[in-house]
Design an enzyme around this catalytic site. Structure first.
Site, PDB file in Angstrom:
ATOM      1  N   ILE A  61       0.884  -1.158   0.000  1.00 41.99           N
ATOM      2  CA  ILE A  61       0.000   0.000   0.000  1.00 41.99           C
ATOM      3  C   ILE A  61       0.920   1.205   0.000  1.00 41.99           C
ATOM      4  O   ILE A  61       1.815   1.323   0.839  1.00 41.99           O
ATOM      5  CB  ILE A  61      -0.951  -0.002   1.221  1.00 41.99           C
ATOM      6  N   SER A  62       0.761   2.074  -0.962  1.00 43.35           N
ATOM      7  CA  SER A  62       1.724   3.146  -1.196  1.00 43.35           C
ATOM      8  C   SER A  62       1.771   4.140  -0.046  1.00 43.35           C
ATOM      9  O   SER A  62       0.817   4.291   0.722  1.00 43.35           O
ATOM     10  CB  SER A  62       1.388   3.890  -2.490  1.00 43.35           C
ATOM     11  N   GLN A  63       2.894   4.833   0.043  1.00 45.19           N
ATOM     12  CA  GLN A  63       3.080   5.932   0.979  1.00 45.19           C
ATOM     13  C   GLN A  63       1.958   6.956   0.763  1.00 45.19           C
ATOM     14  O   GLN A  63       1.614   7.300  -0.365  1.00 45.19           O
ATOM     15  CB  GLN A  63       4.441   6.561   0.704  1.00 45.19           C
TER      16      GLN A  63
END
Length: 667
Positions: A61-63
């Site tokens: 899950i991206s920054q």
């Protein structure tokens, strides 16, 4: 304990708005989506950290900032029909759903598609549709789309996705020939099938797999925070001129003007001298020159290095003329041997040997190692010590440390085995050994205080190293913090042993001696030796960093790989190094503590990239592998620049035959 709502507000303010995202629709959406719903249960406590998190199937899950930046780049007005490629956990789809009318998201991994669907439903999103399939083909039945967001790195912009854009529609996609480093691209569809392309930033994403993506699973999927590098940053043209104005220049390292630096250091008790790489001759040489001046003029009696304790003890025995029996092993014989086993360190050790010769034993300058990798050398040293002073405890030590013996060839394998339950961990055994030693502190220390210091430091090292190899599998932050905590505690112990008023020089990499609070390390939850010294000693600590633009460096391509002399690439345009290079000076010293009229410090305070080369150097992925964001004047009190540098000279043992067996590098 802050609530999730409070953490979400803090995330929006500190991680997103503070970095320049201004679209109110995006900021509002990021503030409404419960990110904790879209991460694995065991990571919910980290949901609002400034970093990506693993989910499943090698994906992340991206920054939060990257999600916000990419969605802002879509320039949504509200009510659009949006396609997302790479739904992952469903988080970005949820943010999009707060703005768009309908969101169609495709996920290649079936398990992730199912979990994303459930998470979105649980969070109350009814305008998101998840499809399990090849995202590179798009969703033709629902095309055209007003916007397309691609959340994985592609080798090129997929033509199928371009064809599914509506007129005026925008697609944001990471593109690059290297699956671990991409360029964030925005594609806008114009009339008559024409497309505009804008290059927005350098980023790092997991690879996009599919018919128009990468052909199969790519090794080493990126899990580190994607770093946003703007291609056209606003720069101050006068910064190189300011650097030149306030710098103390030099042409050759040996002629560097150190007098004013010595005045600025003043009465500092701890001077930390860094290096931008572990394999650069000029860094070692100027560090030695500064250290000699500190010893000669300010009475420093401790040199503490980013080296293993028992290996450094070999140098210490030599420079302090200690009467110790020959050892069966050579110091600094494990990877990376060139880091300390080089001509530059040898020259300093020889100088210190001569300096100490006419002085009383208690006033001689010692050389100590702060690091914790020497797990098995330290256990042997403890047992050898106890066999002399307490044979009964020596037998107990053999039994306790025997827990670690199966892993001598590969300590990291012990950590993995203990973590997975395949082998019991040895924490209780090694901790009990340290406690037993400390209980007998008075008895042992009275016999030989120096040997007792050596034994207790080795015991503390074993305890921390055992823990280090276990927690390294949880992630770099915990193991990094343990290592730097150990180095700080070792430094304090050595200074305490030397008595009130003891002064120490620390030799370590910039990443250890610069204050971590001034770098992106702090955002990852990492602290370092420089920060700990700044907190513990205040103005009595002084940090000196170093940098270079180009030249050669001694480094390996992989851990345990052979040493190579590699070409250092010219510095990145957005880096501090580029600004110093543009000053046109071959070498310089620049004070960084704020003072009235020192305008260069103000200009340097704007965050920029900074390069860090360790024992591994991979020029081909330099931006992703070796740059981090920092604020130089907060990180260091002083900065030394050498524009063109050269590799250290690894020590060939055949060149030192005839020296005594106690010489640190053997014969």
């Amino acid at each position: 304990m802050p609530s999730y709502n409070d953490l979400r507000k803090e995330m929006v303010e500190r991680q997103i708005r503070a970095r320049g995202v201004r679209d109110p629709l995006v900021l509002d959406a990021m503030g409404r989506v419960p990110r904790e719903h879209f991460v694995p249960d065991h990571l919910k406590g980290q949901a609002y950290r400034d970093r990506p998190l693993p989910i499943d199937a090698g994906q992340t899950i991206s920054q939060p900032y990257i999600v916000a930046y990419m969605i802002e780049a879509l320039a949504l007005n509200g009510g659009e029909k949006v396609l997302e490629i790479g739904a992952g956990s469903g988080y970005a789809a949820a943010v999009l759903a707060e703005i768009a009318g309908e969101v169609f998201a495709i996920e290649r991994h079936g398990t992730l598609a199912s979990r994303a669907t459930a998470a979105l439903q649980d969070a109350g999103y009814t305008n998101v549709h998840i499809f399990h399939g090849d995202g590179t083909r798009g969703w033709q039945d629902e095309a055209p789309f007003d916007a397309i967001l691609v959340s994985a790195g592609a080798p090129f912009v997929p033509e199928t996705l371009k064809s599914q854009l509506a007129r005026g529609g925008r697609m944001v996609v990471p593109v690059g020939s290297d699956p671990r480093a991409q360029e964030l691209v925005r594609v806008t569809r114009r009339d008559k099938g024409q497309f505009d392309r804008e290059d927005l930033a350098d980023v790092r994403f997991v690879p996009l797999i599919g018919e128009q993506g990468w052909e199969g699973e790519t090794e080493e999927a990126q899990t580190a925070p994607p770093r946003l590098i703007q291609h056209h940053p606003r720069q101050t043209e006068g910064l190189p001129r300011l650097i030149r104005t306030f710098a103390e220049p030099f042409e050759e390292v040996e002629n560097a003007p150190l007098d004013m630096m010595m005045e600025r250091i003043g009465d500092a008790r701890v001077v930390l001298i860094g290096e931008a790489s572990h394999g650069t001759s000029e860094f070692y040489r100027i560090r030695a020159l500064i250290t000699k001046r500190l010893i000669e003029e300010k009475g420093f009696t401790i040199v503490a290095a980013e080296a293993d304790w028992p290996d450094a003890a070999r140098i210490d025995h030599y420079v302090r003329h200690s009467e110790t029996p020959p050892s069966e092993w050579q110091a600094f014989a494990r990877f990376p041997t060139w880091m300390w086993r080089n001509e530059e360190v040898r020259a300093f050790a020889d100088w210190l040997h001569e300096w100490n010769a006419p002085r009383a034993p208690l006033t001689r300058v010692g050389f100590y190692g702060l690091d914790l990798y020497s797990l098995f050398k330290s256990t042997l040293a403890i047992i050898e010590y106890l066999e002399d002073v307490d044979p009964d405890l020596a037998r107990i030590a053999r039994q306790r440390y025997g827990c670690l013996s199966p892993w001598e060839a590969d300590p990291a394998a012990y950590g993995h085995a203990a973590l997975t339950g395949a082998y019991r961990n040895c924490e209780n055994d090694v901790t009990a050994m340290l406690i037993d030693l400390m209980r007998k502190r008075q008895v042992y220390a009275l016999r030989d205080g120096e040997r007792f210091l050596d034994a207790t430091q080795n015991a503390a090292l074993v305890a921390n190293a055992e823990k280090y190899y276990r927690i390294m599998y949880y992630g770099s932050r915990a193991s990094w913090n343990l290592r730097d905590d150990h180095m700080f505690e070792t430094l304090l112990n050595v200074m305490e042993f030397h008595g009130e008023g003891a002064r120490a020089v620390v030799w370590a990499h910039n990443s250890h001696i610069g204050d971590a609070r001034a770098t992106e390390m702090s955002r990852r939850g990492e602290r370092n030796l420089g920060e700990l010294c700044a907190r513990g000693f205040g103005r009595e600590s002084y940090r000196i960093g170093m940098g270079t633009d180009h030249g050669t460096v001694a480094a390996a391509s992989d851990w345990n790989g052979p040493m190579e002399v590699k070409q250092v690439r010219p510095s990145h345009p957005q880096s501090y190094e580029r600004q110093f290079h543009l000053s046109g000076l071959a070498g310089l010293i620049l004070p960084l503590r704020p003072e009235p009229g020192r305008d260069v410090v103000t200009e340097l305070s704007k965050p920029r990239l900074e390069r860090a080369i360790g024992v591994i150097y991979r020029p081909e992925t330099e931006l992703a592998s070796h740059y981090f964001e920092a604020e130089l004047p907060r990180q260091f009190d002083e900065y030394i620049w050498v524009d063109t540098t050269s590799a250290v000279m690894p020590l060939a043992t055949g060149q030192i035959r005839g020296l005594p067996d106690t010489y640190p590098f053997g014969t």
